[in-house]
Design an enzyme around this catalytic site. Sequence first.
Site, short mmCIF file in Angstrom:
data_model
loop_
_atom_site.label_atom_id
_atom_site.label_comp_id
_atom_site.label_asym_id
_atom_site.label_seq_id
_atom_site.Cartn_x
_atom_site.Cartn_y
_atom_site.Cartn_z
N GLU A 392 0.80 -1.24 0.00
CA GLU A 392 0.00 0.00 0.00
C GLU A 392 0.83 1.28 0.00
OE1 GLU A 392 -2.87 -0.22 3.17
OE2 GLU A 392 -3.53 -2.23 2.60
N ASN A 439 2.06 -5.17 -3.13
CA ASN A 439 0.67 -5.52 -2.79
C ASN A 439 -0.13 -4.24 -2.51
OD1 ASN A 439 -1.20 -7.69 -2.05
ND2 ASN A 439 -1.03 -6.96 0.07
N HIS A 475 -10.27 -6.44 -1.89
CA HIS A 475 -11.37 -6.27 -0.94
C HIS A 475 -12.47 -5.57 -1.71
CE1 HIS A 475 -8.87 -7.52 2.39
NE2 HIS A 475 -7.95 -6.64 2.04
N GLU A 504 -5.91 -11.00 -0.87
CA GLU A 504 -6.76 -10.76 0.31
C GLU A 504 -8.24 -10.74 -0.06
OE1 GLU A 504 -5.40 -7.32 2.48
OE2 GLU A 504 -3.29 -7.77 2.12
N ASP A 506 -12.00 -10.74 -0.38
CA ASP A 506 -13.27 -10.87 0.33
C ASP A 506 -14.32 -10.03 -0.41
OD1 ASP A 506 -12.52 -8.31 1.35
OD2 ASP A 506 -12.00 -9.12 3.31
O1 G3I Z 1 -3.95 -7.74 19.22
C1 G3I Z 1 -4.66 -6.61 19.70
C2 G3I Z 1 -5.37 -6.98 20.97
O2 G3I Z 1 -4.44 -7.30 21.95
C3 G3I Z 1 -6.24 -5.82 21.40
O3 G3I Z 1 -7.01 -6.18 22.50
C4 G3I Z 1 -7.18 -5.40 20.28
C5 G3I Z 1 -8.00 -4.17 20.63
O4 G3I Z 1 -8.46 -3.52 19.48
O5 G3I Z 1 -6.41 -5.09 19.14
C6 G3I Z 1 -5.65 -6.18 18.68
O6 G3I Z 1 -4.99 -5.79 17.55
C7 G3I Z 1 -5.75 -5.65 16.39
C8 G3I Z 1 -5.17 -6.60 15.34
O7 G3I Z 1 -5.81 -6.43 14.11
C9 G3I Z 1 -5.31 -8.06 15.76
O8 G3I Z 1 -6.64 -8.41 15.89
C10 G3I Z 1 -5.66 -4.23 15.90
O9 G3I Z 1 -6.33 -3.37 16.81
C11 G3I Z 1 -6.28 -4.12 14.53
O10 G3I Z 1 -6.05 -2.80 14.02
C12 G3I Z 1 -5.64 -5.12 13.60
O11 G3I Z 1 -6.29 -5.04 12.37
C13 G3I Z 1 -5.63 -5.69 11.29
C14 G3I Z 1 -5.32 -4.65 10.21
O12 G3I Z 1 -4.79 -5.30 9.08
C15 G3I Z 1 -4.31 -3.61 10.66
O13 G3I Z 1 -3.06 -4.17 10.89
C16 G3I Z 1 -6.58 -6.75 10.75
O14 G3I Z 1 -6.73 -7.77 11.73
C17 G3I Z 1 -6.00 -7.31 9.46
O15 G3I Z 1 -6.96 -8.17 8.89
C18 G3I Z 1 -5.71 -6.17 8.49
O16 G3I Z 1 -5.19 -6.71 7.32
C19 G3I Z 1 -4.90 -5.78 6.29
C20 G3I Z 1 -3.69 -6.29 5.56
O17 G3I Z 1 -2.63 -6.45 6.46
C21 G3I Z 1 -3.29 -5.33 4.44
N1 G3I Z 1 -4.38 -5.12 3.55
C22 G3I Z 1 -5.62 -4.68 4.18
C23 G3I Z 1 -6.03 -5.66 5.27
C24 G3I Z 1 -7.34 -5.24 5.87
O18 G3I Z 1 -7.22 -4.02 6.50
#
Ligand code: G3I
Length: 612
Positions: A392, A439, A475, A504, A506
């Site tokens: 990105e 990506n 997405h 990715e 969906d």
């Molecule tokens: O692990 C913590 C947890 O300890 C805490 O309690 C909780 C509270 O919000 O947050 C948890 O972390 C979260 C993490 O996912 C794990 O679940 C973050 O807040 C959350 O921002 C994070 O979101 C991820 C996001 O990327 C940002 O990194 C999504 O799961 C993940 O699916 C998403 O994936 C991205 C790809 O990497 C790149 N392309 C887009 C895609 C969707 O946004």
Amino acid sequence: MRHIKHAFCLSLVTLGLTACGGGGGKSTSVAASSMAPGSVAASSVIASSAPASSTPASSVAPSSVAAPSSTPASSIAPPSSFAASSSSAAATLVNLSVTSGWRGNGDGNSGITYSSDGVSFTAAGDNLGAVTDIAAPIQLEDAVFTMIVKVSSEFKSSGASLQPFAQIKGGAWAGEWDCWAGNDLFTAGSDVTITCTIAEADKKFDQTANDVQIGVQAKGTPTGVVTIKSASVTLKQKASNSSGASSSAASAYSANVNSLRELATFPIGVAVSNTDSPSYNILTNASEKTLVEKHFDQMTAGNIMKMSYLQPSQGNFTFTNADAFVDYAKSKNINIHGHALVWHSDYQVPNFMKNWSGSAADFLTALETHITNVVDHYEAKDNLVSWDVVNEALTDGTPSNFRTTDSTFYVKSGNSAVYIERAFKAARAANAGVKLYYNDYNIEQNNSKTNKMIEMVTDFQARSIPIDGIGFQMHVCLNYPTATTIAAAMKKVVDKGLMVKITELDVAINQPYCDNYPANKISAFTQTVALAQKKRYCEIVKAYLDTVPANLRGGISVWGTTNANTWLDDLYRTQFDNQKISWPLLFDSSYNDKPALRGFADALQGTACSNL
Ligand code: G3I
């Protein structure tokens, strides 16, 4: 975070939030408020909008289901003529005989025949079928009717569908008409399991007065023969079931896909959780494991291979969780797509990089150190086959350009996009064999961002900066962008001789940037919606197959296992009023197949994409 800002407003109103009933049945069987998100309402078979015949059978034979072989152990009292083959706290399974007690239904029906295979009827016209009776009193509300059927090649060729149904033999002859098995489910001569949940919100099917007829009829312009090889009903436990357990397993939709990965000659991947989302941890959740091992031969870590997970503070590399994930995959012959070495977004950029106060040159060296260490580490684990090297780096809008102020990497590299090529060079230097991807999202829209990305890789190729392929995150919305648009964007990458990987995938049913949300919010995951999603998955996979030659196919990965654990519902929690209404993946929150899985498989098998 993201990101999609589509300038389009396509109405989904016409998709219909109610299902059509037969003339003698209800107007809708979908009770949105009582539906579990991610579940297919009313029926778990393939739907069509065509109504069933409402014509009651003219002569009603006396109840003639199988003679009892045992007394059902349930607080529900099924009729004494049922043979209960098993029961549990949640449900009672009763088998229906297929050697007696059936009759033809519909005008001009030539009747039924019995053979060692079961009961058959000739499907010589719309609404012709076979039924059997269940005597009152009977609590059939929420019961699941399951049949194993087989159709002749003539039936298959006719393109007709089947409709399992139940109808109350009295009063207005109300019916359950929302269950369908589309023609594409059938292979001539092969067994197919079809199910139908008998769901009338007003509990008409809890009958004390009238018998109920239950069976299946052909829809469309059928010819040929249909054979019912077995039939059973799973009665739902009523109020006595204090645990709230349901017979959802019995009503599960089956996409009839033994293994998605076995249908493809390229990697079929899935993003999984590990310690980042403990409830869905691939290492500890047996349902996650079963599903992933069955259908996928590649995994992406949803989060735990991002930068701050692997190097939370400078020089402190923490591979333990990611190693466990990679090692588990290896033990199951599953490869890994590494994600992501460099990404500007979110908490996952380590603080030491965000707060960098040294020189740009030293920052670039620190970035290379991260990449070198991580890529080196996983070269030793030879199931990591590819990396998203940079994720990105481009802006949305027109004209697209490199991200600037919102990217730590751009800013700390001295306000320069040079970090991108340095990252690719470092990755290649660390591992000559691993595939290297750029990506991004929205590049499937064939827009200014796509063109900027093509400009970047053209420049890379001219200057021998190593890059093997482009990851299309994909997405997407139910209706946007079109498959034609997606194919055109992929073609631009193919024309560069680069690999194309859908990284990715969906398909969101609701998404704040899709279809003028919330004006056209879809409140229930009805069959109609599920089947539109099935077709959409099929069309995307087909666009990939049609556009990308075999030697350039990096594979297709979906971004998550089940609807229960999707980033969309997390990110848009507020807009969704805390409801899980994106329903974007191939499996529902109970790990059941969704029609979307059938759609994905249809494309892989060369079957026409259909919303039937
Ligand atoms: O692990 C913590 C947890 O300890 C805490 O309690 C909780 C509270 O919000 O947050 C948890 O972390 C979260 C993490 O996912 C794990 O679940 C973050 O807040 C959350 O921002 C994070 O979101 C991820 C996001 O990327 C940002 O990194 C999504 O799961 C993940 O699916 C998403 O994936 C991205 C790809 O990497 C790149 N392309 C887009 C895609 C969707 O946004």
